[in-house]
Design a protein around this motif. Structure first.
Motif, PDB file in Angstrom:
ATOM      1  N   LEU A 130       0.833  -1.203   0.000  1.00 49.38           N
ATOM      2  CA  LEU A 130       0.000   0.000   0.000  1.00 49.38           C
ATOM      3  C   LEU A 130       0.870   1.256   0.000  1.00 49.38           C
ATOM      4  O   LEU A 130       0.621   2.197  -0.754  1.00 49.38           O
ATOM      5  N   GLN A 131       1.898   1.240   0.812  1.00 47.29           N
ATOM      6  CA  GLN A 131       2.820   2.377   0.875  1.00 47.29           C
ATOM      7  C   GLN A 131       3.464   2.623  -0.494  1.00 47.29           C
ATOM      8  O   GLN A 131       3.523   3.758  -0.963  1.00 47.29           O
ATOM      9  N   GLU A 132       3.939   1.565  -1.144  1.00 46.97           N
ATOM     10  CA  GLU A 132       4.572   1.692  -2.459  1.00 46.97           C
ATOM     11  C   GLU A 132       3.601   2.231  -3.502  1.00 46.97           C
ATOM     12  O   GLU A 132       3.948   3.101  -4.301  1.00 46.97           O
ATOM     13  N   VAL A 133       2.361   1.725  -3.489  1.00 49.35           N
ATOM     14  CA  VAL A 133       1.357   2.182  -4.453  1.00 49.35           C
ATOM     15  C   VAL A 133       1.041   3.661  -4.223  1.00 49.35           C
ATOM     16  O   VAL A 133       0.944   4.434  -5.183  1.00 49.35           O
ATOM     17  N   LEU A 134       0.890   4.063  -2.971  1.00 49.05           N
ATOM     18  CA  LEU A 134       0.629   5.478  -2.673  1.00 49.05           C
ATOM     19  C   LEU A 134       1.760   6.364  -3.176  1.00 49.05           C
ATOM     20  O   LEU A 134       1.518   7.370  -3.848  1.00 49.05           O
ATOM     21  N   VAL A 135       2.984   5.999  -2.858  1.00 48.41           N
ATOM     22  CA  VAL A 135       4.142   6.806  -3.255  1.00 48.41           C
ATOM     23  C   VAL A 135       4.246   6.891  -4.775  1.00 48.41           C
ATOM     24  O   VAL A 135       4.423   7.978  -5.337  1.00 48.41           O
ATOM     25  N   GLU A 136       4.111   5.755  -5.461  1.00 51.10           N
ATOM     26  CA  GLU A 136       4.213   5.742  -6.917  1.00 51.10           C
ATOM     27  C   GLU A 136       3.091   6.542  -7.560  1.00 51.10           C
ATOM     28  O   GLU A 136       3.318   7.325  -8.489  1.00 51.10           O
ATOM     29  N   SER A 137       1.862   6.357  -7.092  1.00 53.26           N
ATOM     30  CA  SER A 137       0.715   7.050  -7.678  1.00 53.26           C
ATOM     31  C   SER A 137       0.805   8.555  -7.465  1.00 53.26           C
ATOM     32  O   SER A 137       0.596   9.329  -8.404  1.00 53.26           O
ATOM     33  N   LEU A 138       1.106   8.969  -6.257  1.00 50.45           N
ATOM     34  CA  LEU A 138       1.203  10.399  -5.984  1.00 50.45           C
ATOM     35  C   LEU A 138       2.367  11.015  -6.744  1.00 50.45           C
ATOM     36  O   LEU A 138       2.279  12.154  -7.204  1.00 50.45           O
ATOM     37  N   GLY A 139       3.446  10.275  -6.896  1.00 41.48           N
ATOM     38  CA  GLY A 139       4.586  10.751  -7.661  1.00 41.48           C
ATOM     39  C   GLY A 139       4.223  11.027  -9.117  1.00 41.48           C
ATOM     40  O   GLY A 139       4.783  11.917  -9.750  1.00 41.48           O
ATOM     41  N   LYS A 140       3.273  10.257  -9.656  1.00 49.09           N
ATOM     42  CA  LYS A 140       2.812  10.451 -11.025  1.00 49.09           C
ATOM     43  C   LYS A 140       1.692  11.486 -11.115  1.00 49.09           C
ATOM     44  O   LYS A 140       1.206  11.768 -12.202  1.00 49.09           O
ATOM     45  N   GLY A 141       1.227  11.985  -9.959  1.00 50.35           N
ATOM     46  CA  GLY A 141       0.138  12.950  -9.956  1.00 50.35           C
ATOM     47  C   GLY A 141      -1.239  12.311  -9.916  1.00 50.35           C
ATOM     48  O   GLY A 141      -2.248  12.982 -10.104  1.00 50.35           O
ATOM     49  N   GLU A 142      -1.303  11.012  -9.678  1.00 50.88           N
ATOM     50  CA  GLU A 142      -2.581  10.298  -9.605  1.00 50.88           C
ATOM     51  C   GLU A 142      -3.108  10.322  -8.171  1.00 50.88           C
ATOM     52  O   GLU A 142      -2.357  10.107  -7.225  1.00 50.88           O
ATOM     53  N   ALA A 143      -4.408  10.550  -8.022  1.00 53.74           N
ATOM     54  CA  ALA A 143      -5.040  10.506  -6.713  1.00 53.74           C
ATOM     55  C   ALA A 143      -5.347   9.052  -6.356  1.00 53.74           C
ATOM     56  O   ALA A 143      -5.547   8.217  -7.237  1.00 53.74           O
ATOM     57  N   VAL A 144      -5.374   8.754  -5.069  1.00 54.47           N
ATOM     58  CA  VAL A 144      -5.749   7.428  -4.576  1.00 54.47           C
ATOM     59  C   VAL A 144      -6.969   7.606  -3.686  1.00 54.47           C
ATOM     60  O   VAL A 144      -6.940   8.389  -2.735  1.00 54.47           O
TER      61      VAL A 144
END
Length: 95
Positions: free
Chosen positions: A32-46
């Motif tokens: 979950l931590q990795e997905v949050l970091v990767e998604s936010l880094g790309k500008g995607e909301a979770v």
């Protein structure tokens, strides 16, 4: 007194609730931590409906003040993180 769970305690609580091993729940938290970091880094909301939403927000450049010296400083534009509570969390804290 305010209490908080650290990551290890949260993993243990999740393991107990979900019937998982602690190592499985720790792996899920790490994922979950990795997905949050990767998604936010790309500008995607979770968004986890009912629980929370996390998104990257732009911050404009602005003038600030050094609290020690009182000197004006220029703060460059950048990004921040906005976390919004969902309906389940709002109900839990208002009860």
């Amino acid at each position: 007194m305010l209490m908080s769970l650290n990551k290890s305690e949260l993993a243990s609580a999740i393991a107990a609730k979900a019937g998982l091993t602690k190592s499985d729940s720790e792996a899920a938290l790490n994922a979950l931590q990795e997905v949050l970091v990767e998604s936010l880094g790309k500008g995607e909301a979770v968004k986890i409906t009912g629980l929370l939403s996390v998104e990257r927000v732009e911050r404009a450049a602005r003038t600030g003040r050094n609290p020690r010296t009182g000197e004006e400083i220029q703060i460059p534009a950048g990004y921040g993180v906005k976390i919004s509570a969902g309906s389940l969390l709002k109900k839990a804290v208002s009860a």
